[in-house]
Structures are given as C-alpha cells and as structure tokens.
Motif scaffolding. Structure first.
Motif, mmCIF file in Angstrom:
data_model
loop_
_atom_site.group_PDB
_atom_site.id
_atom_site.type_symbol
_atom_site.label_atom_id
_atom_site.label_comp_id
_atom_site.label_asym_id
_atom_site.label_seq_id
_atom_site.Cartn_x
_atom_site.Cartn_y
_atom_site.Cartn_z
ATOM 1 N N GLU A 5 0.714 -1.192 -0.120
ATOM 2 C CA GLU A 5 0.119 0.082 -0.099
ATOM 3 C C GLU A 5 0.840 1.392 0.142
ATOM 4 O O GLU A 5 0.363 2.435 0.239
ATOM 5 C CB GLU A 5 -0.965 -0.024 1.075
ATOM 6 C CG GLU A 5 -1.974 -1.130 1.271
ATOM 7 C CD GLU A 5 -2.989 -1.018 0.153
ATOM 8 O OE1 GLU A 5 -3.180 -0.132 -0.498
ATOM 9 O OE2 GLU A 5 -3.194 -2.551 -0.424
ATOM 10 N N ARG A 6 2.216 1.113 -0.157
ATOM 11 C CA ARG A 6 3.132 2.292 -0.304
ATOM 12 C C ARG A 6 3.320 3.075 1.009
ATOM 13 O O ARG A 6 3.479 4.351 0.932
ATOM 14 C CB ARG A 6 2.786 3.220 -1.347
ATOM 15 C CG ARG A 6 2.355 2.598 -2.917
ATOM 16 C CD ARG A 6 3.871 2.175 -3.528
ATOM 17 N NE ARG A 6 4.863 3.342 -3.570
ATOM 18 C CZ ARG A 6 6.089 3.028 -3.602
ATOM 19 N NH1 ARG A 6 6.685 1.704 -4.057
ATOM 20 N NH2 ARG A 6 6.996 3.802 -3.736
ATOM 21 N N ILE A 7 3.171 2.118 2.268
ATOM 22 C CA ILE A 7 3.207 2.731 3.565
ATOM 23 C C ILE A 7 4.649 2.413 4.181
ATOM 24 O O ILE A 7 4.673 1.181 4.332
ATOM 25 C CB ILE A 7 2.000 2.401 4.428
ATOM 26 C CG1 ILE A 7 0.522 2.892 3.970
ATOM 27 C CG2 ILE A 7 2.280 2.735 5.866
ATOM 28 C CD1 ILE A 7 -0.727 2.567 4.479
ATOM 29 N N VAL A 8 5.255 3.281 5.017
ATOM 30 C CA VAL A 8 6.323 2.993 5.631
ATOM 31 C C VAL A 8 6.027 3.479 6.932
ATOM 32 O O VAL A 8 5.451 4.309 7.448
ATOM 33 C CB VAL A 8 7.768 3.799 5.297
ATOM 34 C CG1 VAL A 8 7.308 5.209 5.251
ATOM 35 C CG2 VAL A 8 8.915 3.563 6.037
ATOM 36 N N ASN A 9 6.525 2.246 7.866
ATOM 37 C CA ASN A 9 5.912 2.614 9.400
ATOM 38 C C ASN A 9 6.652 3.443 10.220
ATOM 39 O O ASN A 9 6.184 4.445 10.801
ATOM 40 C CB ASN A 9 5.876 1.337 9.963
ATOM 41 C CG ASN A 9 5.369 1.089 11.399
ATOM 42 O OD1 ASN A 9 6.341 1.599 12.400
ATOM 43 N ND2 ASN A 9 4.288 0.530 11.618
ATOM 44 N N ARG A 10 8.239 3.416 10.061
ATOM 45 C CA ARG A 10 8.913 4.208 10.867
ATOM 46 C C ARG A 10 8.757 4.201 12.231
ATOM 47 O O ARG A 10 9.594 4.960 12.967
ATOM 48 C CB ARG A 10 8.850 5.716 10.504
ATOM 49 C CG ARG A 10 8.902 5.702 8.767
ATOM 50 C CD ARG A 10 9.055 7.286 8.330
ATOM 51 N NE ARG A 10 7.836 8.083 8.712
ATOM 52 C CZ ARG A 10 7.737 9.418 8.846
ATOM 53 N NH1 ARG A 10 8.753 9.956 7.930
ATOM 54 N NH2 ARG A 10 6.669 10.072 9.111
ATOM 55 N N ASP A 11 8.394 3.391 13.040
ATOM 56 C CA ASP A 11 8.462 3.112 14.252
ATOM 57 C C ASP A 11 8.380 1.915 15.001
ATOM 58 O O ASP A 11 7.603 1.553 15.712
ATOM 59 C CB ASP A 11 7.285 4.143 15.012
ATOM 60 C CG ASP A 11 7.703 4.412 16.603
ATOM 61 O OD1 ASP A 11 8.914 4.290 16.965
ATOM 62 O OD2 ASP A 11 6.712 5.049 17.348
ATOM 63 N N LEU A 12 8.799 0.853 14.300
ATOM 64 C CA LEU A 12 8.961 -0.449 14.905
ATOM 65 C C LEU A 12 9.808 -0.608 16.184
ATOM 66 O O LEU A 12 10.775 -0.222 16.115
ATOM 67 C CB LEU A 12 9.308 -1.464 13.601
ATOM 68 C CG LEU A 12 8.280 -1.760 12.601
ATOM 69 C CD1 LEU A 12 9.202 -2.699 11.633
ATOM 70 C CD2 LEU A 12 7.119 -2.285 13.124
ATOM 71 N N LYS A 13 8.897 -1.249 16.904
ATOM 72 C CA LYS A 13 9.529 -1.482 18.259
ATOM 73 C C LYS A 13 8.878 -2.443 19.242
ATOM 74 O O LYS A 13 7.431 -2.681 19.054
ATOM 75 C CB LYS A 13 9.595 -0.102 19.007
ATOM 76 C CG LYS A 13 8.765 0.770 19.404
ATOM 77 C CD LYS A 13 8.916 2.041 19.926
ATOM 78 C CE LYS A 13 7.711 2.797 20.245
ATOM 79 N NZ LYS A 13 8.078 4.125 21.197
ATOM 80 N N PRO A 14 9.193 -2.927 20.281
ATOM 81 C CA PRO A 14 8.300 -4.091 20.925
ATOM 82 C C PRO A 14 7.101 -3.429 21.573
ATOM 83 O O PRO A 14 6.196 -4.143 21.656
ATOM 84 C CB PRO A 14 9.304 -4.410 22.041
ATOM 85 C CG PRO A 14 10.766 -4.296 21.449
ATOM 86 C CD PRO A 14 10.565 -3.067 20.702
ATOM 87 N N GLU A 15 7.080 -2.324 21.958
ATOM 88 C CA GLU A 15 5.843 -1.651 22.375
ATOM 89 C C GLU A 15 4.834 -1.572 21.496
ATOM 90 O O GLU A 15 3.609 -1.534 21.684
ATOM 91 C CB GLU A 15 6.121 -0.226 22.906
ATOM 92 C CG GLU A 15 7.204 -0.152 24.284
ATOM 93 C CD GLU A 15 8.446 0.162 23.846
ATOM 94 O OE1 GLU A 15 8.999 1.202 24.415
ATOM 95 O OE2 GLU A 15 8.793 -0.404 22.928
ATOM 96 N N ASN A 16 5.004 -1.558 20.129
ATOM 97 C CA ASN A 16 4.231 -1.467 19.122
ATOM 98 C C ASN A 16 3.655 -2.619 18.453
ATOM 99 O O ASN A 16 2.905 -2.617 17.376
ATOM 100 C CB ASN A 16 4.675 -0.472 17.982
ATOM 101 C CG ASN A 16 4.742 0.959 18.484
ATOM 102 O OD1 ASN A 16 4.054 1.141 19.623
ATOM 103 N ND2 ASN A 16 5.367 1.977 17.781
#
Length: 440
Positions: free
Chosen positions: A170-181
């Motif tokens: 869908e052409r989306i970059v998350n930019r905040d991958l971390k265990p809390e998320n």
C-alpha cells in the motif's frame, strides 16, 4: 495506584467473560435488538450495494446469511463446500497437496471462504481491536528471563514480514517498529500497532523525516537522508535481535545511555551477538543491520520476498501462516493481564490541546467505515449477538391483529434499526415517508 490497577483489571476480566449461560441476556434486550421483518427494510433496496462480492463475501453477516441460505439448497451447499476445499488446498503444505487435491477431485467431480470510529461533540474517537495478549515488550522483559527462545522469535518475525509486506504493498512505511508497538491477540498472533508516524511513499518518490524512537531509528533517518521502506527492515532487525538477546541491539538491558551516544552507536558501531544466536539468526540480523540501505536485506527489487527466503524461515510455510493456520508458540491466558500498569494507557490514549479547523473536519469524515462496519459484524457473530437477534419470527407478526396486540414492540424495533441505518447514511427517506407504524 495498586488498588486502582486491581479494580481496573477485575473489570477487564469480567468484560472478557461476556454473558454466561446462567445469566444470559434479558428478554427485553433480545426483543429490542431482534431484527425487523423484511417488509420493514424495503428502503434499503435502493441504497445498499447489491453485488455478490460485497453482500456475500466482504460482509461477514452477509456471508453468514448466504451460507445459511446455501445450506437449504443441496446444489448450492455442495458448491460452497467445494470452494472451501479449494481454499484449504491453497494453504496445504506442499508434501500433502497432491493427495489433498486428488481427494477434492474424487469428492466433487465424480458427480457433477481500524475497528470503529465515532464522533463526540469535541473528539474523533478511533476504537482499535482489543489485544488481550499485551505487547512484545512486556513479554520480553516481564515473563521470566528477558528474551525468547529462537523459534518463538522466528515465528513473530515471520508474521512481521507479512505485515510489512502488506504495508509496503500500500506504499506505507511504518518508521516506528519497536516491541511496544507489536501486540498479541487472543490467539497469540502478533499485530503491528501505532501507525502515528507512518506515511505514504508516492510511487517513484522518496521521503525524508527524522522520526521514530531513539535506539530503533535507522541510520538514514538519523542522518536525515531520503528513504522509501528501508527503515522498516532495519526495525525488523532490531525486533529480532531484542526478542532473542533480551535487550535492544545498541543498548544493554537497563543501561542508561544518552540520545547522542545511542545515535553514534547506530551509525558507527557493529552489533555484537551472544551465544543465544544461531548462525541463521546472526545472518539475518547482520543483513538487516547493513548501514547502507541500498545493500540492506529487503531493500532491493525483490523486497519482502528476499527476507522470507532467508534460511531462518526454512520451517515457516508462509501460505499457511498468512491464512492463520500455523499455531503460535504462545497463547495468552484469558484470565491474565499482560501489562504492568493499566493506568499508563491514559498517557498516550488522548491528545489534548488540539484545535480543529474545517480542513480537519473534512478529513475526519473520511474515517466513516460504512453503514455497518466489518469488525462490528464479526463481533456480532463471535459474541452470539447475531444468533440472538436473528431468531425466526412468527408468521403472524405482520398481521393486523399482531399490530394491535403489540404495536409498541414493532415501533421499538423499527426505531432502533431505523436510527442505526439512517444515522450512518444508509437510508434516504423523504420527510413525508419518515413516520412510525400505526395501528389499523
């Protein structure tokens, strides 16, 4: 604080239990929510989508009703059984596909498959699906020794690959991958949450933005360089490392490090691996931690497919995984609360001090999820509400005598669903037609 947590946790557990067989739901409740007769829904014919895909496939309740109808027709029932068998064949492991395919031929050819949004006077409320399993950070650090056994980490990493592949499609970059998320659902499957920093990357373009969480941001973000989806593959490497090691890749467990020092480590230092890492685990992390995004695993033309082909996933059947047919390594206990302080939710669940203008109002209208949302339909089916309110009505319900005996019941039913669909914009009724049923 502990007392408030105890009370909140008890209320949450009680809510999960739903209705017991002993107490059930009141007759008044069932009578209020019972579906109206078909004759009272004639207005819907001119407003709802009438194609098969929408009514009998995408809409969970429509799909269920269609299957119930097919069950009454032997020929149609057999067609549905065949389609179900084909879907199951597609996710069967390769070693068993031939035998399963032959069984389908023998069986069928010898004779002729955001939760809600609403507005209050001063807020737009986005309701997410309840994830009773908690987040990965809690599981990594609060249930035994920090970290997971490698097979559990690999399973979560495989599901993350599928999630990132869908986002990138869908052409989306998350930019905040971390265990809390990363959250666990009731069955132990993971979900990517908190897309507050996500953004769309236009086809053929790159974006720039120094956002994310310190310690998990990719070098290109720290250096304020342009990128597409490379930060998410770096984030996947951080998650795999932390799940196995029990601490983030550039900071030891409970180590206090300044922001500047963390960023220096990310951009300049090489990650070290303990004996807990297999050769395959070291390999995939090293390939995801390549500083140059153009050489990083997942960042070439084959994208997520290259990550899925890594030897660490040799025991993962991705077709079955994407169909939720693989058993998770851990299933949350429905009687447990997987968080340290339930009151912490309030710290990030409400945004204060925001002024809305007309552009915001116009944007919020795009959050409408339809007259009857897909998650709501699923919840109605899974909770048993659909079965309760969709009981067969007596044949004499529409007779004049029945209207005289209990017009108030008909009126309440009409009012409930009339308000529900009209508010959602499903009904377009002229003022002269909008009236209550009357006695004859």
């Amino acid at each position: 604080m502990e007392l408030e947590n105890f009370v909140a946790n008890n209320l949450l557990l009680k809510a999960r239990q739903g209705f017991s067989k002993k107490t059930g739901r009141s007759k008044k409740w069932k009578e209020l929510l019972k579906l109206p007769p078909v004759s009272m829904c004639a207005e819907l014919r001119s407003s709802i989508e009438k194609d098969f895909s929408s009514l009998c496939d995408k809409q969970p309740i429509g799909r269920l009703l269609f299957r119930q109808f097919c069950d009454t027709k032997p020929d149609l029932k057999r067609c549905i059984e065949f389609l179900d068998a084909v879907i199951e064949y597609e996710v069967t492991i390769e070693e068993e596909q031939r035998e399963f395919g032959l069984s389908i031929i023998n069986r069928f050819f010898k004779e002729v498959s955001l939760a809600y949004t609403y507005e209050t006077k001063d807020a737009l409320c986005l309701v997410l699906t309840m994830m009773n399993g908690g987040d990965l950070k809690y599981h990594i650090y609060n249930l035994g020794n920090p970290g997971f056994e490698e097979p559990r980490a690999v399973f979560y990493a495989a599901e993350l690959c599928c999630g990132l592949e869908d986002l990138q499609r869908e052409r989306i970059v998350n930019r905040d991958l971390k265990p809390e998320n990363i959250l666990l659902d009731d069955h132990g499957h993971i979900r990517i949450s908190d897309l507050g920093l996500a953004m769309e990357v236009p086809e053929g373009h790159m974006v720039r933005g120094r956002v994310g969480t310190v310690g998990y941001m990719a070098p290109e973000i720290i250096n304020h360089e342009k990128y597409t989806f490379s930060p998410d593959w770096w984030g996947l490497g951080c998650l795999i490392y932390e799940m196995i090691a029990g601490h983030s890749p550039f900071r030891k467990y409970k180590e206090k490090v300044s922001r500047e020092e963390l960023e220096r480590r990310v951009t300049n230092e090489t990650v070290e691996y303990s004996e807990r890492f297999s050769e395959d685990a070291k390999s995939i992390c090293s390939m995801l931690f390549i500083k140059d995004p153009s050489k990083r695993l997942g960042c070439q033309s084959d994208g997520a497919s290259a990550v899925k082909r890594h030897p660490i996933f040799k025991n993962i059947n991705f077709s079955r995984l994407e169909a939720n047919m693989l058993d998770p390594p851990f299933i949350p206990d429905p009687q447990a609360i997987y968080c340290k302080d339930i009151l912490d939710i309030g710290q990030f669940s409400v945004v204060k001090g925001v002024s809305l203008d007309t552009n915001d109002e116009a944007f919020y209208t795009q959050f409408a999820t339809g007259c009857v949302t897909i998650p709501w339909q699923n919840e109605m089916i899974e909770s048993g509400c659909f079965k309760d309110i969709n009981e067969n009505e007596d044949a004499d319900l529409l007779s004049p005598e029945k209207h005289k005996i209990c017009p108030s019941i008909l009126r309440s039913r009409r009012n409930f669903f009339h308000r529900l669909f009209r508010r959602a914009g499903c009904l377009n009724i002229a003022p002269s037609e909008e009236r209550e049923p009357t006695e004859h």
